[in-house]
Structures are given as C-alpha cells and as structure tokens.
Scaffold this motif. Structure first.
Motif, PDB file in Angstrom:
ATOM      1  N   HIS A 113      65.144 -27.301   2.489  1.00  0.00           N
ATOM      2  CA  HIS A 113      64.105 -27.053   1.487  1.00  0.00           C
ATOM      3  C   HIS A 113      64.765 -27.068   0.106  1.00  0.00           C
ATOM      4  CE1 HIS A 113      60.960 -25.018  -0.761  1.00  0.00           C
ATOM      5  NE2 HIS A 113      60.151 -25.141   0.281  1.00  0.00           N
ATOM      6  N   HIS A 114      64.188 -27.824  -0.834  1.00  0.00           N
ATOM      7  CA  HIS A 114      64.814 -27.996  -2.150  1.00  0.00           C
ATOM      8  C   HIS A 114      65.052 -26.660  -2.878  1.00  0.00           C
ATOM      9  CE1 HIS A 114      65.855 -30.365  -5.681  1.00  0.00           C
ATOM     10  NE2 HIS A 114      65.055 -29.614  -6.404  1.00  0.00           N
ATOM     11  N   ILE A 115      64.098 -25.743  -2.786  1.00  0.00           N
ATOM     12  CA  ILE A 115      64.237 -24.450  -3.478  1.00  0.00           C
ATOM     13  C   ILE A 115      65.385 -23.629  -2.864  1.00  0.00           C
ATOM     14  CG2 ILE A 115      63.064 -22.252  -4.025  1.00  0.00           C
ATOM     15  CD1 ILE A 115      61.937 -24.662  -5.458  1.00  0.00           C
ATOM     16  N   LYS A 116      65.495 -23.683  -1.534  1.00  0.00           N
ATOM     17  CA  LYS A 116      66.612 -22.970  -0.885  1.00  0.00           C
ATOM     18  C   LYS A 116      67.935 -23.565  -1.360  1.00  0.00           C
ATOM     19  CE  LYS A 116      64.252 -21.437   3.301  1.00  0.00           C
ATOM     20  NZ  LYS A 116      64.196 -21.494   4.760  1.00  0.00           N
ATOM     21  N   GLY A 117      67.938 -24.877  -1.575  1.00  0.00           N
ATOM     22  CA  GLY A 117      69.129 -25.542  -2.110  1.00  0.00           C
ATOM     23  C   GLY A 117      69.466 -25.011  -3.497  1.00  0.00           C
ATOM     24  N   HIS A 118      68.449 -24.915  -4.373  1.00  0.00           N
ATOM     25  CA  HIS A 118      68.705 -24.400  -5.729  1.00  0.00           C
ATOM     26  C   HIS A 118      69.335 -23.013  -5.667  1.00  0.00           C
ATOM     27  CE1 HIS A 118      67.522 -27.245  -8.756  1.00  0.00           C
ATOM     28  NE2 HIS A 118      66.364 -27.496  -8.173  1.00  0.00           N
ATOM     29  N   ILE A 119      68.810 -22.160  -4.790  1.00  0.00           N
ATOM     30  CA  ILE A 119      69.366 -20.792  -4.667  1.00  0.00           C
ATOM     31  C   ILE A 119      70.836 -20.887  -4.240  1.00  0.00           C
ATOM     32  CG2 ILE A 119      69.209 -18.598  -3.404  1.00  0.00           C
ATOM     33  CD1 ILE A 119      66.157 -19.248  -3.060  1.00  0.00           C
ATOM     34  N   ALA A 120      71.115 -21.783  -3.274  1.00  0.00           N
ATOM     35  CA  ALA A 120      72.473 -21.909  -2.717  1.00  0.00           C
ATOM     36  C   ALA A 120      73.486 -22.439  -3.729  1.00  0.00           C
ATOM     37  CB  ALA A 120      72.437 -22.801  -1.478  1.00  0.00           C
ATOM     38  N   ALA A 121      73.018 -23.017  -4.847  1.00  0.00           N
ATOM     39  CA  ALA A 121      73.955 -23.495  -5.879  1.00  0.00           C
ATOM     40  C   ALA A 121      74.868 -22.354  -6.319  1.00  0.00           C
ATOM     41  CB  ALA A 121      73.180 -24.056  -7.069  1.00  0.00           C
ATOM     42  N   ASN A 122      74.356 -21.129  -6.227  1.00  0.00           N
ATOM     43  CA  ASN A 122      75.169 -19.966  -6.612  1.00  0.00           C
ATOM     44  C   ASN A 122      76.333 -19.700  -5.653  1.00  0.00           C
ATOM     45  OD1 ASN A 122      74.042 -18.459  -9.047  1.00  0.00           O
ATOM     46  ND2 ASN A 122      72.191 -18.930  -7.880  1.00  0.00           N
ATOM     47  N   TYR A 123      76.198 -20.100  -4.381  1.00  0.00           N
ATOM     48  CA  TYR A 123      77.292 -19.868  -3.409  1.00  0.00           C
ATOM     49  C   TYR A 123      78.519 -20.707  -3.772  1.00  0.00           C
ATOM     50  CZ  TYR A 123      73.354 -18.070  -0.655  1.00  0.00           C
ATOM     51  OH  TYR A 123      72.239 -17.394  -0.239  1.00  0.00           O
ATOM     52  N   LEU A 124      78.282 -21.831  -4.451  1.00  0.00           N
ATOM     53  CA  LEU A 124      79.388 -22.725  -4.811  1.00  0.00           C
ATOM     54  C   LEU A 124      80.270 -22.101  -5.895  1.00  0.00           C
ATOM     55  CD1 LEU A 124      77.233 -25.969  -4.984  1.00  0.00           C
ATOM     56  CD2 LEU A 124      78.914 -25.441  -3.206  1.00  0.00           C
ATOM     57  N   ARG A 125      79.650 -21.300  -6.766  1.00  0.00           N
ATOM     58  CA  ARG A 125      80.408 -20.723  -7.875  1.00  0.00           C
ATOM     59  C   ARG A 125      80.922 -19.309  -7.576  1.00  0.00           C
ATOM     60  NH1 ARG A 125      78.615 -20.112 -14.238  1.00  0.00           N
ATOM     61  NH2 ARG A 125      80.685 -19.497 -14.931  1.00  0.00           N
ATOM     62  N   PHE A 126      80.146 -18.585  -6.772  1.00  0.00           N
ATOM     63  CA  PHE A 126      80.473 -17.168  -6.542  1.00  0.00           C
ATOM     64  C   PHE A 126      80.771 -16.904  -5.065  1.00  0.00           C
ATOM     65  CE2 PHE A 126      77.507 -17.442 -10.140  1.00  0.00           C
ATOM     66  CZ  PHE A 126      78.283 -16.882 -11.144  1.00  0.00           C
ATOM     67  N   PRO A 127      82.043 -16.985  -4.659  1.00  0.00           N
ATOM     68  CA  PRO A 127      82.377 -16.770  -3.252  1.00  0.00           C
ATOM     69  C   PRO A 127      81.969 -15.372  -2.772  1.00  0.00           C
ATOM     70  CG  PRO A 127      84.349 -17.311  -4.561  1.00  0.00           C
ATOM     71  CD  PRO A 127      83.204 -17.266  -5.504  1.00  0.00           C
ATOM     72  N   GLU A 128      81.866 -14.424  -3.717  1.00  0.00           N
ATOM     73  CA  GLU A 128      81.549 -13.038  -3.334  1.00  0.00           C
ATOM     74  C   GLU A 128      80.048 -12.817  -3.147  1.00  0.00           C
ATOM     75  OE1 GLU A 128      82.259 -14.133  -6.308  1.00  0.00           O
ATOM     76  OE2 GLU A 128      81.280 -12.990  -7.893  1.00  0.00           O
ATOM     77  N   LEU A 129      79.226 -13.785  -3.541  1.00  0.00           N
ATOM     78  CA  LEU A 129      77.769 -13.577  -3.461  1.00  0.00           C
ATOM     79  C   LEU A 129      77.281 -13.717  -2.021  1.00  0.00           C
ATOM     80  CD1 LEU A 129      74.959 -13.142  -4.756  1.00  0.00           C
ATOM     81  CD2 LEU A 129      74.831 -15.613  -5.091  1.00  0.00           C
ATOM     82  N   VAL A 130      76.743 -12.626  -1.488  1.00  0.00           N
ATOM     83  CA  VAL A 130      76.145 -12.652  -0.141  1.00  0.00           C
ATOM     84  C   VAL A 130      74.788 -11.953  -0.227  1.00  0.00           C
ATOM     85  CG1 VAL A 130      78.315 -12.719   1.182  1.00  0.00           C
ATOM     86  CG2 VAL A 130      77.366 -10.516   0.525  1.00  0.00           C
ATOM     87  N   PRO A 131      73.814 -12.376   0.601  1.00  0.00           N
ATOM     88  CA  PRO A 131      72.520 -11.691   0.600  1.00  0.00           C
ATOM     89  C   PRO A 131      72.692 -10.233   1.052  1.00  0.00           C
ATOM     90  CG  PRO A 131      72.422 -13.806   1.754  1.00  0.00           C
ATOM     91  CD  PRO A 131      73.863 -13.499   1.528  1.00  0.00           C
TER      92      PRO A 131
END
Ligand code: KG4
Ligand code: ZN
Length: 336
Positions: A113-131
C-alpha cells in the motif's frame, strides 16, 4: 541476523523508482527517475503519459539498480511493488513488471500500500524507530493521521474529506503562476513573505475531529486573488504564499497535537511530499520541543515517492507472511 534483500518498485504517479533494500532498513542501491520535466509543460501529471514513460524506463532503471550492486534478480529474496492507491495505468505498469520478475525468478511478490510505504520511509533513516507511533502522511494525494500499532497494523484516525494538503499547495501555486509541482515553489517564495499578511481560514471541522478540509482554504486564496484583480490592486505573491502556508500548517500542527493527546503517543513520524516543506519541518520541530514529542522526518528525497520506502515496508509484510499472488490487481483508491 540473516540478510533479506527486497527489490522495490514504485510507479504510482510520476516517479519511476526501483531500489534494493536489506532487512527493511538499509538501501543497497536505488534509482529515482522523475518525469516532472515532462509533465511540467501540462501543468500537472498526465496519467497516460506517465504510464508510457514508466513502461519505457522501468527495465533500464531496474537493470541499473541491479548492476550497481552486481546482483542478478536470482539473488533477490522478494519483489515488492506499489499496487495502490495511485494512477491505475501507472500502477499497472509497475505491477505487471514486478509479477514477471517474481514469476521468472521464482521469488515472492509483495504488494505494498503506497501510504504504508510513505510511513516506512522513516525506517530507512531512523534505525531506532519501532512501532507504536503516530504518523502524519501529507502528500499530493493524501493527508492522513495514522496510528501505527505495529508495522502492518495501521489504523487511520483522520483524513482529508476533500483536497489533500499537496493538492492545495499545487492549486494555489498554479493560480499564482508558479510551475508544477507548486509545493516547492510556495515553500521557496513563502520564505520571503509575511505569514500574517492575509488572514486565511483555519478549518478545524467539529471539535475533536482529526479529519481535514483544505478546499475552503484553497477557495479563500483564489477568491482573494480574484478580488484583488477586480480592484486592480497589486498582490504580493510572497505574502500570499506565506499566509496560505501558515493557515495550512496551523491546522496540521493542531491536529497532530490533538492526535498525540488523544492517543498518548509521544513519537510522531511525518512523511509524504509535503513533509519536505522547510516551514512544516520548522513548525513541527517547535511543536515537538514545546510538547516533548520525538519527531521523525525522512530526508526530503525520501518524503516524495521512491521505491526504497516500498521495499522497506515489504520486509515487514514478508515477516508477517503477507505474500501476494499472481492475480494481484492495481487499485486506484485503495483503503488501508
Ligand atoms: O508524496 P508525493 O511525491 O506524491 C504523492 O504520493 O502524492 O507528493 C507530491 C506532493 C506535491 O503536491 C508537491 O507539490 C508536494 O508533495 N511537495 C511539497 C514540497 N515538495 C513537494 N509541498 C510543499 N513544500 C514542499 N517543499
Ligand atoms: Zn506518494
């Protein structure tokens, strides 16, 4: 930790993008071929032209990405592709190509889903970001506040009932005579204007609502420009840009703050094309500092459409066993 390499493909609008991402977090190779220059002359994206260009570019972009890491598709663990929402013809090009690759290489196909992809863009920059965390996705097609309970468990708390934020930026910019895409132009000109010069409306909807409405703001700007023209009075595009932008950002900041209060979440991740706006980034940083929120925003390059974010989300879809079959179809309006 084992290495899972996913080849992501994104063709939902006017960016032809392919990326190879490891374990949802590390970009190994990527290419983003933008069609902006082609669509500029028409003042916006022409769907048929976008599809044709994706078709021409996609094989070359894919080969370039694989060549960069001296990898063949047989060394890839899965192929991920945006299957909606977006322009249906443009989506179909990416989806058909992804299906062919996955089928030929006998590896899983993962529709994202494109929106889920946009949210996941943050995982690429912030290794510490977890739900869990809160997410505000602001793009040309979407303005949504989402609660990311888990990587694949995402609930929409509010969204626009008419125009998306980026759409409002693009329409106001077009009326001011700026070229497409208008968002970056308003960003630039607003820097030289006064945000309090013109009092445009801040439409909040019902008390406590996390939904958005930007069509009234857009109309107020267009009415202002028309009335100034009728009166033969000079307009200051910098002041109009800055005043429009402050009105829109007041609403975005107020609603994400309300969402944080309602959910008790302190982590806020922004994404989507409008998240590359310099004033939005400033305003959100001020809000976060004042209220003690932890703010995550991708680098501007990963706010707009890209395939790395699709491959990032696909890793978590794969871990959850969400594998698509060969009959997956492109869906222009795809709910979360
Ligand atoms: O995420 P995106 O690439 O495509 C969609 O999924 O819609 O977002 C494109 C949108 C356009 O409306 C563009 O004007 C807006 O993002 N945008 C900006 C900026 N850069 C791109 N809006 C405001 N300020 C910017 N700097
Ligand atoms: Zn997008």
């Amino acid at each position: 930790m084992c290495s899972v390499k996913i080849l992501g493909i994104e063709t939902s609008c006017d960016e032809t993008s392919v990326a190879l991402v490891e374990n949802g977090r590390k970009i190994l190779a990527e290419k983003i071929s933008t069609q902006i220059e082609i669509h500029k002359q028409y003042g916006g994206v022409v769907p048929e032209i976008a599809s044709r260009n994706h078709l021409q570019l996609l094989p070359f972009v894919t080969q370039a990405v694989l060549a960069e890491v001296k990898t063949g598709v047989e060394d890839v663990d899965a192929v991920a592709v945006t299957y909606g929402p977006g322009l249906v013809g443009a989506l179909l090009v990416g989806l058909s190509y992804a299906k062919a690759l996955a089928y030929a290489a006998k590896i899983p196909l993962i529709g994202v889903h494109h929106i889920k992809g946009h949210i996941a863009a943050n995982y690429l920059r912030f290794p510490e970001l977890v739900p869990p965390f809160l997410s505000l996705v602001v793009s040309g097609g979407h303005t949504s506040i989402l609660l990311v309970n888990d990587y694949c468990d995402i609930v929409c708390l509010g969204k626009t009932i008419d125009d998306a934020a980026g759409e409002a930026y693009d329409k106001v910019a077009r009326t001011l005579g700026y070229e497409y895409p208008g968002g970056p132009m308003i960003d630039k000109f607003a820097r030289k204007g006064r945000g309090d010069a013109i009092d445009f409306p801040r439409i909040m909807l019902q008390e406590g609502s996390l939904d958005f409405s930007f069509s009234g703001l857009k109309s107020a700007v267009l009415n202002y420009l028309n009335s100034m023209k009728m009166k033969n009075e000079a307009i200051c595009p910098e002041d109009v840009s800055a005043s429009f932008q402050e009105a829109l950002l007041d609403v975005l900041c107020a609603k994400i703050d309300l969402a944080a209060q309602k959910t008790g979440q302190k982590k806020i991740a922004l994404s989507g094309g409008v998240a590359s706006n310099s004033r939005l980034r400033e305003r959100m940083a001020e809000l976060a500092a004042e209220k003690g929120y932890r703010l995550y925003i991708p680098e501007p390059k990963y706010c707009t459409d890209n395939a790395a974010m699709i491959a990032a989300q696909a890793y978590y879809e794969l871990m959850d066993g969400n594998i698509s079959d060969i009959y997956l179809n492109a869906v222009a309006s795809l709910p979360l």
